[in-house]
Write a protein that holds these residues in place. Structure first.
Motif, PDB file in Angstrom:
ATOM      1  N   LEU A  58       1.088  -1.212   0.061  1.00 42.15           N
ATOM      2  CA  LEU A  58       0.142  -0.556   0.562  1.00 42.15           C
ATOM      3  C   LEU A  58       0.952   1.435   0.014  1.00 42.15           C
ATOM      4  O   LEU A  58       1.993   1.377   0.774  1.00 42.15           O
ATOM      5  CB  LEU A  58      -0.756  -0.315   1.388  1.00 42.15           C
ATOM      6  N   ASP A  59       0.271   2.488  -0.324  1.00 45.02           N
ATOM      7  CA  ASP A  59       0.768   3.546  -0.316  1.00 45.02           C
ATOM      8  C   ASP A  59       2.189   4.160   1.317  1.00 45.02           C
ATOM      9  O   ASP A  59       2.838   5.041   0.748  1.00 45.02           O
ATOM     10  CB  ASP A  59      -0.463   4.899  -0.363  1.00 45.02           C
ATOM     11  N   ASP A  60       1.663   3.054   2.095  1.00 43.11           N
ATOM     12  CA  ASP A  60       2.600   3.156   3.218  1.00 43.11           C
ATOM     13  C   ASP A  60       3.836   2.648   2.917  1.00 43.11           C
ATOM     14  O   ASP A  60       5.056   2.524   3.806  1.00 43.11           O
ATOM     15  CB  ASP A  60       2.091   2.849   4.701  1.00 43.11           C
ATOM     16  N   ASN A  61       4.360   1.926   2.582  1.00 38.36           N
ATOM     17  CA  ASN A  61       5.030   0.839   1.594  1.00 38.36           C
ATOM     18  C   ASN A  61       6.002  -0.148   2.821  1.00 38.36           C
ATOM     19  O   ASN A  61       6.198  -0.028   2.735  1.00 38.36           O
ATOM     20  CB  ASN A  61       6.436   2.165   1.825  1.00 38.36           C
ATOM     21  N   ALA A  62       4.595  -0.206   3.503  1.00 39.28           N
ATOM     22  CA  ALA A  62       4.815  -0.992   4.371  1.00 39.28           C
ATOM     23  C   ALA A  62       3.980  -2.051   5.014  1.00 39.28           C
ATOM     24  O   ALA A  62       4.332  -4.028   5.312  1.00 39.28           O
ATOM     25  CB  ALA A  62       5.794   0.091   6.047  1.00 39.28           C
ATOM     26  N   THR A  63       2.883  -1.763   4.009  1.00 37.48           N
ATOM     27  CA  THR A  63       1.780  -3.190   4.749  1.00 37.48           C
ATOM     28  C   THR A  63       1.126  -3.622   2.954  1.00 37.48           C
ATOM     29  O   THR A  63       1.169  -2.763   1.785  1.00 37.48           O
ATOM     30  CB  THR A  63       0.303  -2.389   4.659  1.00 37.48           C
ATOM     31  N   THR A  64       2.152  -5.188   2.788  1.00 42.25           N
ATOM     32  CA  THR A  64       1.063  -5.443   2.115  1.00 42.25           C
ATOM     33  C   THR A  64      -0.292  -5.790   1.324  1.00 42.25           C
ATOM     34  O   THR A  64      -0.960  -6.149   2.802  1.00 42.25           O
ATOM     35  CB  THR A  64       1.745  -6.968   1.767  1.00 42.25           C
ATOM     36  N   ALA A  65      -0.583  -5.996  -0.202  1.00 38.02           N
ATOM     37  CA  ALA A  65      -2.144  -5.965  -0.049  1.00 38.02           C
ATOM     38  C   ALA A  65      -2.594  -7.493   0.322  1.00 38.02           C
ATOM     39  O   ALA A  65      -2.539  -7.999  -1.262  1.00 38.02           O
ATOM     40  CB  ALA A  65      -1.709  -4.677  -1.331  1.00 38.02           C
ATOM     41  N   TYR A  66      -2.249  -7.735   1.427  1.00 41.17           N
ATOM     42  CA  TYR A  66      -2.710  -9.104   1.339  1.00 41.17           C
ATOM     43  C   TYR A  66      -4.395  -8.965   1.689  1.00 41.17           C
ATOM     44  O   TYR A  66      -4.548  -7.983   2.355  1.00 41.17           O
ATOM     45  CB  TYR A  66      -2.383  -9.669   2.264  1.00 41.17           C
ATOM     46  N   GLY A  67      -5.767 -10.022   1.704  1.00 44.24           N
ATOM     47  CA  GLY A  67      -6.372  -9.316   1.929  1.00 44.24           C
ATOM     48  C   GLY A  67      -7.472  -8.924   1.632  1.00 44.24           C
ATOM     49  O   GLY A  67      -7.460  -8.187   0.611  1.00 44.24           O
ATOM     50  N   GLY A  68      -9.321  -9.255   1.227  1.00 44.19           N
ATOM     51  CA  GLY A  68      -9.918  -8.290   0.797  1.00 44.19           C
ATOM     52  C   GLY A  68      -9.434  -6.989   0.847  1.00 44.19           C
ATOM     53  O   GLY A  68      -9.903  -6.072   0.225  1.00 44.19           O
ATOM     54  N   ALA A  69      -9.859  -6.310   2.157  1.00 53.33           N
ATOM     55  CA  ALA A  69      -9.823  -5.245   2.470  1.00 53.33           C
ATOM     56  C   ALA A  69      -8.678  -4.628   1.974  1.00 53.33           C
ATOM     57  O   ALA A  69      -8.734  -3.508   1.446  1.00 53.33           O
ATOM     58  CB  ALA A  69      -9.725  -4.688   3.822  1.00 53.33           C
ATOM     59  N   ASN A  70      -7.176  -4.655   2.052  1.00 49.70           N
ATOM     60  CA  ASN A  70      -5.823  -3.964   1.342  1.00 49.70           C
ATOM     61  C   ASN A  70      -6.196  -4.125   0.275  1.00 49.70           C
ATOM     62  O   ASN A  70      -5.662  -3.336  -0.650  1.00 49.70           O
ATOM     63  CB  ASN A  70      -4.787  -5.216   2.256  1.00 49.70           C
ATOM     64  N   ALA A  71      -6.502  -5.651   0.010  1.00 48.79           N
ATOM     65  CA  ALA A  71      -6.945  -5.741  -2.145  1.00 48.79           C
ATOM     66  C   ALA A  71      -7.855  -4.087  -2.280  1.00 48.79           C
ATOM     67  O   ALA A  71      -7.319  -3.112  -3.491  1.00 48.79           O
ATOM     68  CB  ALA A  71      -6.939  -6.453  -2.530  1.00 48.79           C
ATOM     69  N   ARG A  72      -8.817  -4.174  -2.316  1.00 45.28           N
ATOM     70  CA  ARG A  72      -9.715  -2.416  -2.074  1.00 45.28           C
ATOM     71  C   ARG A  72      -9.208  -1.445  -1.945  1.00 45.28           C
ATOM     72  O   ARG A  72      -9.068  -0.784  -3.098  1.00 45.28           O
ATOM     73  CB  ARG A  72     -11.119  -3.365  -1.736  1.00 45.28           C
ATOM     74  N   ARG A  73      -7.989  -0.974  -0.910  1.00 45.32           N
ATOM     75  CA  ARG A  73      -7.643  -0.293  -0.524  1.00 45.32           C
ATOM     76  C   ARG A  73      -6.404   0.018  -1.444  1.00 45.32           C
ATOM     77  O   ARG A  73      -6.535   1.248  -1.970  1.00 45.32           O
ATOM     78  CB  ARG A  73      -6.766  -0.555   0.581  1.00 45.32           C
ATOM     79  N   LEU A  74      -6.163  -0.851  -2.416  1.00 45.40           N
ATOM     80  CA  LEU A  74      -5.104  -0.624  -3.246  1.00 45.40           C
ATOM     81  C   LEU A  74      -5.233  -0.227  -4.161  1.00 45.40           C
ATOM     82  O   LEU A  74      -4.978   0.632  -5.626  1.00 45.40           O
ATOM     83  CB  LEU A  74      -3.921  -1.932  -3.713  1.00 45.40           C
ATOM     84  N   ALA A  75      -6.627  -0.469  -4.730  1.00 45.88           N
ATOM     85  CA  ALA A  75      -7.304  -0.136  -5.791  1.00 45.88           C
ATOM     86  C   ALA A  75      -7.327   1.083  -6.291  1.00 45.88           C
ATOM     87  O   ALA A  75      -7.296   1.958  -7.387  1.00 45.88           O
ATOM     88  CB  ALA A  75      -8.069  -1.533  -6.197  1.00 45.88           C
TER      89      ALA A  75
END
Length: 200
Positions: A160-177
């Motif tokens: 993700l934009d924080d450059n620390a959190t990998t976009a795993y899981g549905g919530a983070n995948a949608r956040r990445l989009a």
């Protein structure tokens, strides 16, 4: 399926049939224009160009699953306890645009690609439940699509934009989009959830 227990083999074999069906349904849904909401949810856009690109890559994933053997191995003895699975293959996938046709053929003939089933896999739900807009965790079907996208498309595990959190899981995948137009298209998790939403 090397080194898997009988119960692991049964689960993976059933999921393989589900994957082939889901990939076909996903391709058909994109072709008929019924994947707009899912494209926006997981890739942040729903343009004709994106739809055509995704449709081609989904068809390629299905073709690979039909035509070649991707080994499923027991990775439980060597992988961290909280992990679901790991794909081993070419970093750029089987069809990297920068390779020659002879290299592409060699990659397709190579049978070293594999998915290692890890300790946490058996504790995951078989599929996601509820509305895709509320999916948070991972599941077995999505995990295998995630790993297949690494092997076929050369996807990565984007942050993700924080450059620390990998976009795993549905919530983070949608956040990445929402955060990026390009990174979701290279994120294995976004592919896994997109195909699961459209194909099940």
């Amino acid at each position: 399926m090397t080194g898997l227990t009988l119960s692991q083999k049964t689960v993976v074999k059933r999921l393989e049939a589900d994957m082939l069906s889901a990939l076909q349904k996903t391709r058909d849904k994109i072709a008929t224009g019924k994947a707009s909401a899912a494209l926006t949810r997981w890739f942040g856009a729903n343009s004709t160009a994106l739809a055509n690109s995704v449709k081609g890559k989904v068809a390629r994933m299905r073709s690979v699953l039909l035509k070649r053997t991707i080994k499923c191995l027991d990775g439980e003895k060597s992988r961290p306890a909280g992990t679901n699975a790991e794909a081993l293959g070419y970093d750029t996938g089987l069809f990297d645009g920068g390779i020659s046709e002879s290299d592409r053929v060699a990659r397709m003939l190579d049978d070293d690609d594999s998915i290692h089933i890890d300790p946490n896999f058996k504790s995951l739900p078989r599929t996601a439940s509820g509305a895709a807009s509320g999916w948070t965790g991972q599941d077995q079907l999505e995990t295998l699509f995630h790993e297949l996208s690494h092997i076929v498309l050369g996807t990565d595990d984007e942050k993700l934009d924080d450059n620390a959190t990998t976009a795993y899981g549905g919530a983070n995948a949608r956040r990445l989009a929402v955060q990026s137009a390009a990174r979701p298209q290279n994120n294995a998790e976004n592919w896994g959830f997109f195909i699961e939403e459209c194909g099940t």
